[in-house]
Design a protein around this motif. Structure first.
Motif, PDB file in Angstrom:
ATOM      1  N   LYS A   2      26.217  36.685  65.949  1.00 34.30           N
ATOM      2  CA  LYS A   2      27.260  35.798  65.440  1.00 34.30           C
ATOM      3  C   LYS A   2      27.807  36.348  64.129  1.00 34.30           C
ATOM      4  N   ILE A   3      29.128  36.314  63.976  1.00 35.84           N
ATOM      5  CA  ILE A   3      29.719  36.757  62.720  1.00 35.84           C
ATOM      6  C   ILE A   3      30.546  35.618  62.136  1.00 35.84           C
ATOM      7  N   ARG A   4      30.668  35.623  60.809  1.00 41.23           N
ATOM      8  CA  ARG A   4      31.466  34.598  60.126  1.00 41.23           C
ATOM      9  C   ARG A   4      32.284  35.259  59.029  1.00 41.23           C
ATOM     10  N   VAL A   5      33.515  34.804  58.850  1.00 42.29           N
ATOM     11  CA  VAL A   5      34.391  35.369  57.836  1.00 42.29           C
ATOM     12  C   VAL A   5      34.527  34.379  56.681  1.00 42.29           C
ATOM     13  N   GLY A   6      34.703  34.888  55.476  1.00 42.98           N
ATOM     14  CA  GLY A   6      34.888  34.023  54.307  1.00 42.98           C
ATOM     15  C   GLY A   6      35.956  34.587  53.403  1.00 42.98           C
ATOM     16  N   MET A   7      36.624  33.705  52.669  1.00 43.03           N
ATOM     17  CA  MET A   7      37.702  34.131  51.788  1.00 43.03           C
ATOM     18  C   MET A   7      37.468  33.553  50.395  1.00 43.03           C
ATOM     19  N   GLY A   8      37.720  34.349  49.369  1.00 32.32           N
ATOM     20  CA  GLY A   8      37.575  33.873  47.990  1.00 32.32           C
ATOM     21  C   GLY A   8      38.794  34.251  47.176  1.00 32.32           C
ATOM     22  N   PHE A   9      39.075  33.441  46.167  1.00 36.86           N
ATOM     23  CA  PHE A   9      40.235  33.692  45.301  1.00 36.86           C
ATOM     24  C   PHE A   9      39.862  33.260  43.885  1.00 36.86           C
ATOM     25  N   ASP A  10      40.350  33.978  42.874  1.00 36.64           N
ATOM     26  CA  ASP A  10      40.097  33.561  41.501  1.00 36.64           C
ATOM     27  C   ASP A  10      41.202  34.088  40.589  1.00 36.64           C
ATOM     28  N   VAL A  11      41.469  33.340  39.543  1.00 34.64           N
ATOM     29  CA  VAL A  11      42.465  33.739  38.534  1.00 34.64           C
ATOM     30  C   VAL A  11      41.860  33.529  37.153  1.00 34.64           C
ATOM     31  N   HIS A  12      42.032  34.499  36.279  1.00 39.23           N
ATOM     32  CA  HIS A  12      41.638  34.317  34.874  1.00 39.23           C
ATOM     33  C   HIS A  12      42.745  34.839  33.967  1.00 39.23           C
ATOM     34  N   ARG A  13      42.866  34.191  32.814  1.00 45.29           N
ATOM     35  CA  ARG A  13      43.743  34.656  31.759  1.00 45.29           C
ATOM     36  C   ARG A  13      43.105  35.897  31.117  1.00 45.29           C
ATOM     37  N   LEU A  14      43.923  36.891  30.749  1.00 50.04           N
ATOM     38  CA  LEU A  14      43.405  38.052  30.014  1.00 50.04           C
ATOM     39  C   LEU A  14      43.753  37.868  28.544  1.00 50.04           C
ATOM     40  N   VAL A  15      42.739  37.908  27.677  1.00 49.46           N
ATOM     41  CA  VAL A  15      43.000  37.700  26.244  1.00 49.46           C
ATOM     42  C   VAL A  15      42.427  38.860  25.424  1.00 49.46           C
ATOM     43  N   GLU A  16      43.101  39.166  24.329  1.00 54.29           N
ATOM     44  CA  GLU A  16      42.702  40.251  23.425  1.00 54.29           C
ATOM     45  C   GLU A  16      41.287  40.008  22.910  1.00 54.29           C
ATOM     46  N   GLY A  17      40.539  41.100  22.823  1.00 59.88           N
ATOM     47  CA  GLY A  17      39.226  41.021  22.180  1.00 59.88           C
ATOM     48  C   GLY A  17      38.085  40.641  23.116  1.00 59.88           C
ATOM     49  N   ARG A  18      38.414  40.220  24.370  1.00 54.73           N
ATOM     50  CA  ARG A  18      37.339  39.926  25.317  1.00 54.73           C
ATOM     51  C   ARG A  18      37.000  41.209  26.078  1.00 54.73           C
ATOM     52  N   PRO A  19      35.711  41.476  26.345  1.00 51.23           N
ATOM     53  CA  PRO A  19      35.379  42.656  27.154  1.00 51.23           C
ATOM     54  C   PRO A  19      36.032  42.540  28.529  1.00 51.23           C
ATOM     55  N   CYS A  20      36.593  43.643  29.010  1.00 51.86           N
ATOM     56  CA  CYS A  20      37.294  43.610  30.296  1.00 51.86           C
ATOM     57  C   CYS A  20      36.292  43.848  31.426  1.00 51.86           C
ATOM     58  N   LYS A  21      35.474  42.818  31.678  1.00 46.30           N
ATOM     59  CA  LYS A  21      34.405  42.932  32.667  1.00 46.30           C
ATOM     60  C   LYS A  21      34.931  42.534  34.037  1.00 46.30           C
ATOM     61  N   LEU A  22      34.920  43.487  34.950  1.00 46.20           N
ATOM     62  CA  LEU A  22      35.423  43.258  36.312  1.00 46.20           C
ATOM     63  C   LEU A  22      34.546  44.007  37.306  1.00 46.20           C
ATOM     64  N   GLY A  23      34.083  43.329  38.306  1.00 45.12           N
ATOM     65  CA  GLY A  23      33.220  43.976  39.294  1.00 45.12           C
ATOM     66  C   GLY A  23      31.889  44.401  38.706  1.00 45.12           C
TER      67      GLY A  23
END
Ligand code: MG
Length: 161
Positions: A2-23
């Motif tokens: 059996k297989i199942r599919v899933g979907m995810g979505f996210d949005v964040h504001r980018l602001v100066e001085g925050r570490p650009c942590k992605l993945g």
């Protein structure tokens, strides 16, 4: 199987001085995602895709941004906990695919490192993870590098009992 599919979505504001942590890695960029946790929108979208495919509660329900416990939380740890729940429910990851829409950090030079990082956090092989950056062509609310939107899709395979 059996297989199942899933979907995810996210949005964040980018602001100066925050570490650009992605993945799960920090990109060399002057602004980074704002959030109650570390704001890693890539890991958040992946977590919601996995939880959705497994039929579990979403990330915001499991780790509420109203809960001081998750202030500045490392999203890699949150995703790892989601994976534990997904596996406990009897599923294994088939593959993940991710689209990162932003005019902030350039994604292409960091694709391989991000794939490896996501695979490490999820306990899967890098070949099971794909991702790409997309420019917004100067259009819409996220144009000008002020934000980042991420879509993730996953396939889960149900382990035989
Ligand atoms: Mg988020």
């Amino acid at each position: 199987m059996k297989i199942r599919v899933g979907m995810g979505f996210d949005v964040h504001r980018l602001v100066e001085g925050r570490p650009c942590k992605l993945g799960g890695i920090v990109l060399p960029h002057p602004s980074g995602p704002l959030g109650h946790s570390d704001g890693d929108a890539v890991l958040h979208a992946i977590a919601d895709a996995l939880l959705g495919a497994a039929g579990l509660d979403d990330l915001g329900t499991l780790f509420s941004d109203q809960d001081a416990q998750w202030k500045d939380a490392d999203s890699a740890k949150l995703l790892a906990e989601c994976l534990r729940r997904v596996r406990r429910a009897g599923f294994e990851v088939g593959n993940l695919d991710v689209v990162i829409a932003t005019e902030g950090p350039r994604i292409a030079p960091h694709r391989a490192a991000m794939r490896a990082s996501i695979a490490r956090i999820c306990g899967i092989e890098a070949q099971q993870v794909n991702l790409k950056g997309k420019s917004l062509e100067g259009l819409g609310a996220l144009a000008g590098g002020t934000g980042i939107a991420v879509q993730a899709v996953c396939l889960l395979e149900q382990r035989s009992p």
